[in-house]
Design a protein around this motif. Structure first.
Motif, short mmCIF file in Angstrom:
data_model
loop_
_atom_site.label_atom_id
_atom_site.label_comp_id
_atom_site.label_asym_id
_atom_site.label_seq_id
_atom_site.Cartn_x
_atom_site.Cartn_y
_atom_site.Cartn_z
N LYS A 199 19.21 -24.45 -2.42
CA LYS A 199 18.41 -24.97 -1.31
C LYS A 199 19.33 -25.68 -0.33
O LYS A 199 20.20 -26.46 -0.73
CB LYS A 199 17.35 -25.95 -1.82
CG LYS A 199 16.31 -25.33 -2.73
CD LYS A 199 15.17 -24.74 -1.93
CE LYS A 199 14.01 -24.34 -2.84
NZ LYS A 199 12.85 -23.86 -2.07
N GLU B 120 13.86 -27.36 4.55
CA GLU B 120 14.66 -27.05 3.37
C GLU B 120 14.24 -25.66 2.93
O GLU B 120 13.05 -25.36 2.80
CB GLU B 120 14.41 -28.06 2.25
CG GLU B 120 15.27 -27.78 1.02
CD GLU B 120 14.97 -28.73 -0.12
OE1 GLU B 120 15.81 -29.59 -0.43
OE2 GLU B 120 13.86 -28.61 -0.70
N SER C 138 9.86 -22.40 2.10
CA SER C 138 10.41 -23.43 2.97
C SER C 138 9.60 -24.71 2.86
O SER C 138 8.38 -24.68 2.66
CB SER C 138 10.42 -22.96 4.43
OG SER C 138 11.22 -21.82 4.58
N VAL C 139 10.27 -25.84 2.99
CA VAL C 139 9.61 -27.15 2.92
C VAL C 139 9.93 -27.92 4.19
O VAL C 139 11.09 -28.01 4.61
CB VAL C 139 10.11 -27.95 1.69
CG1 VAL C 139 9.46 -29.34 1.68
CG2 VAL C 139 9.80 -27.20 0.41
#
Length: 200
Positions: free
Chosen positions: A98, A127, A161-162
């Motif tokens: 990540k 992220e 994705s964050v």
């Protein structure tokens, strides 16, 4: 995003003189760092590298002396006049790892007539997996009207994705278009000319 494969060569020369010669030979100096390893100084083919890094967060697979190195473009230094690439900073990444990246926000569609938008954020911090980095996040403003807001939490993120940005951060604000009459525009022009004359 597909990986871009490039052949690289290790370099032992440094300085402006070497960089100038390298560019004349169609090469771009670069450095790879990360994961606690010693930085590796290399050169890359200018033409194919320039094409590969046209997208945001380009992921490169570098062939260095027969070994494969996966690297993410972290910084591009360009000539301020010619805009050619003069140097690249690359971050070593691994499969499944990540990483934090800033992804461009692209607006699509047309507002309802009589409205304008103000884009407060042109990039958003995410992220994501190093091998599945988005090149952009699209936000539709189709048919939107004055008073509507788009916040970071409203963005549709790619799978895996964050969002790292503040969820309440304002991305786009829609407002009514302000019309300026011909008389007002003429008055402002005259006033501006008057000020310029007095201060000259």
């Amino acid at each position: 995003m597909a990986e871009q494969k490039l052949a690289a060569e290790v370099r032992t020369e440094f300085g402006k003189g070497f960089a100038r010669r390298a560019r004349m030979e169609g090469l771009i100096p670069a450095v790879i760092y990360g994961h606690g390893a010693e930085p590796m100084h290399i050169t890359l083919p200018a033409k194919s590298t320039t094409l590969a890094v046209r997208v945001a967060n380009a992921l490169l697979t570098l062939d260095i002396n027969g070994e494969q190195h996966l690297a993410l473009v972290k910084d591009i230094q360009r000539n301020p006049i010619k805009q050619i690439i003069e140097h690249l900073d690359l971050l070593t990444v691994r499969l499944g790892e990540k990483v934090t990246v800033d992804v461009p926000v692209h607006l699509t569609g047309e507002l309802a007539p009589g409205n304008v938008y103000n884009q407060e954020m042109t990039t958003v911090s995410l992220e994501a997996e190093a091998t599945h980095l988005p090149t952009a996040i699209e936000v539709s403003i189709e048919g939107r009207t004055a008073g509507e807001h788009i916040h970071a939490s409203d963005l549709v993120l790619p799978g895996g994705s964050v969002l790292l940005a503040d969820a309440e951060a304002l991305v786009v604000h829609i407002s009514e278009a302000t019309e300026v009459s011909e008389e007002e525009a003429s008055a402002e022009t005259t006033e501006g000319s008057s000020v310029s004359t007095e201060t000259a």
